[in-house]
Write a protein that holds these residues in place. Sequence first.
Motif: not given
Length: 135
Positions: A23-38, A67-78
């Motif tokens: 929600a915070r990201i979409s308020l700032i930038d419609e095309d913002g990335w939501l990056i999810i770690d592990r 939910l993560l799919d619906d939010l089109n998240t980028t999922r990184l395993f560092v």
Amino acid sequence: HFSQPKTDSVWIEYAGPIIAAAARISLIDEDGWLIIDRAHISEMVYGPMFRGRVIGKRWEWRKLEKLLDDLNTTRLFVNPGRKTIQKRLKARCDEFVNMTQAYQLSLKYNQLLLNNPKWTRVDAPGQALLEALAR
């Protein structure tokens, strides 16, 4: 999420913070990335080893992944590598996780995430992380 869960609710512990971030990201930038770690995967790794169980039910975890799919998240395993993990544990005088446990935890993360096409494994921080984000 850097501590033990305070409830047995996957939704409260993991989905709530993700929804708030989205929600915070979409308020700032419609095309913002939501990056999810592990972080939420950590419950499946640390929970059984240190508490003997994982919070929530399987359907709750599937709902969180949806939910993560619906939010089109980028999922990184560092994966910082064994030497980096050793340095970190030594530097912070970690008494919670020893090297044997760290190795076991790393194996479990790999088992859960390596063959999951929704997760991108990054074997080192820095340039490799930037390259993974660019994909």
